[in-house]
Design an enzyme around this catalytic site. Structure first.
Site, PDB file in Angstrom:
ATOM      1  CE1 TYR A 194      -2.078   8.454  -1.228  1.00  0.00           C
ATOM      2  CE2 TYR A 194      -4.246   8.671  -2.224  1.00  0.00           C
ATOM      3  CZ  TYR A 194      -3.291   7.901  -1.592  1.00  0.00           C
ATOM      4  OH  TYR A 194      -3.543   6.583  -1.317  1.00  0.00           O
ATOM      5  CG  HIS A 202      -2.303   0.535   0.866  1.00  0.00           C
ATOM      6  ND1 HIS A 202      -3.148  -0.066  -0.043  1.00  0.00           N
ATOM      7  CD2 HIS A 202      -2.958   1.644   1.293  1.00  0.00           C
ATOM      8  CE1 HIS A 202      -4.265   0.638  -0.142  1.00  0.00           C
ATOM      9  NE2 HIS A 202      -4.169   1.682   0.653  1.00  0.00           N
TER      10      HIS A 202
END
Length: 294
Positions: A275, A240
């Protein structure tokens, strides 16, 4: 005094531990002191308003108190007022519409571009089928942002070399197409040639073990962790992290947020937006290191 009778109630009727009772008493005393510092001569629970509690929350946050600690203190105060309501000491609960501060979500861990370059350009993955496969696994995660389950689930028919795209089956069996570049395509072709020569075809899986069977999660996790450990020391080093790295790299190179959302297979843009915080944190680090007056 009401506070003492509440603490006795916790001790003798609710059988709370001594440590918990001390914490409850400390939290209520802290709130009482806050009100008295603000001008209240004495602590009268019935006179407390929601606005007073909100001001207390702000003062705690301004003083550096973490969201989890503030919510614990509010929990103590809520229990106290439930007790007072039950006894008829107050007519209403001032905390009824109070919402505690949200806990700050940790930013996703990712690997820096120069570290990924070092891993893919300078690291020896070993000879033969296993070395070629392990390198391709790392490169596929980094170049496409697929999830672990999506990579394991890839079949030969899902990898279109002529169009340079993957057909991925994500959460809730939702399918999406992900393009890939010439570098990944070249590694894939090398892998397929070696795989077809050195392993039996016992499944339709694209990524296989030496016996030809489909890979399983813990095996892929260990492959990624072992190889990332060659270039990073951070605690999180699983597949991940490479998905996070893909997203962060794309945004750092000015990819449009909506496009990254589609590539990752997110159902909500809000999930992808985390992000942007990661890239901004990296930008702040660069600024502090480079600017003479930072």
């Amino acid at each position: 005094m009401l506070t003492e009778s509440f603490l006795d109630y916790l001790r003798f009727e609710r059988n709370y531990s001594d440590k918990t009772i001390v914490e409850y008493g400390r939290d209520i005393a802290q709130f009482r002191n806050f009100l008295q510092e603000g001008g209240s001569e004495e602590f009268v629970p019935a006179d407390v308003t929601a606005e007073m509690i909100r001001e207390w929350i702000i003062s705690l946050m301004d003083g550096g108190c973490a969201a989890s600690s503030v919510n614990r203190k509010l929990s103590s105060l809520r229990s106290f007022y439930k007790y007072l309501l039950k006894r008829g000491e107050v007519a209403k609960d001032p905390l009824r519409k109070i919402t505690g501060p949200k806990k700050k979500k940790p930013l996703p861990a990712f690997v820096k571009e120069n570290e990924m370059d070092r891993l893919l350009d300078e690291t020896d993955f070993g000879e033969g089928f296993v070395g070629c496969r392990d390198r391709l696994i790392i490169e596929t995660f980094y170049a496409t942002g697929v999830r672990l389950s999506e990579l394991i689930g890839l079949n030969d028919g899902d990898v279109d070399m002529s169009s340079s795209q993957l057909k991925v089956t994500g959460k809730r069996n939702k399918q999406r197409l992900i393009p890939f570049g010439d570098e990944l395509k070249q590694t894939m072709l090398e892998y397929v040639n070696i795989r077809n020569e050195q392993t039996p075809r016992t499944s339709d899986a694209f990524f296989v073990k030496e016996d030809g069977g489909r890979l399983y999660k813990s095996l892929v996790y260990n492959i990624v962790k072992r190889n990332l450990s060659k270039v990073v020391t951070q605690k999180k080093r699983g597949p991940h992290v490479l998905r996070h790295t893909f997203a962060t790299t794309m945004l750092n190179h000015e990819a449009e947020l909506g496009a990254v959302k589609e590539l990752l297979g997110h159902s909500s843009l809000a999930t992808t937006e985390i992000y942007t915080h990661t890239t901004f944190e990296e930008l702040k680090k660069v600024y502090k290191q480079a600017h003479p007056r930072a």
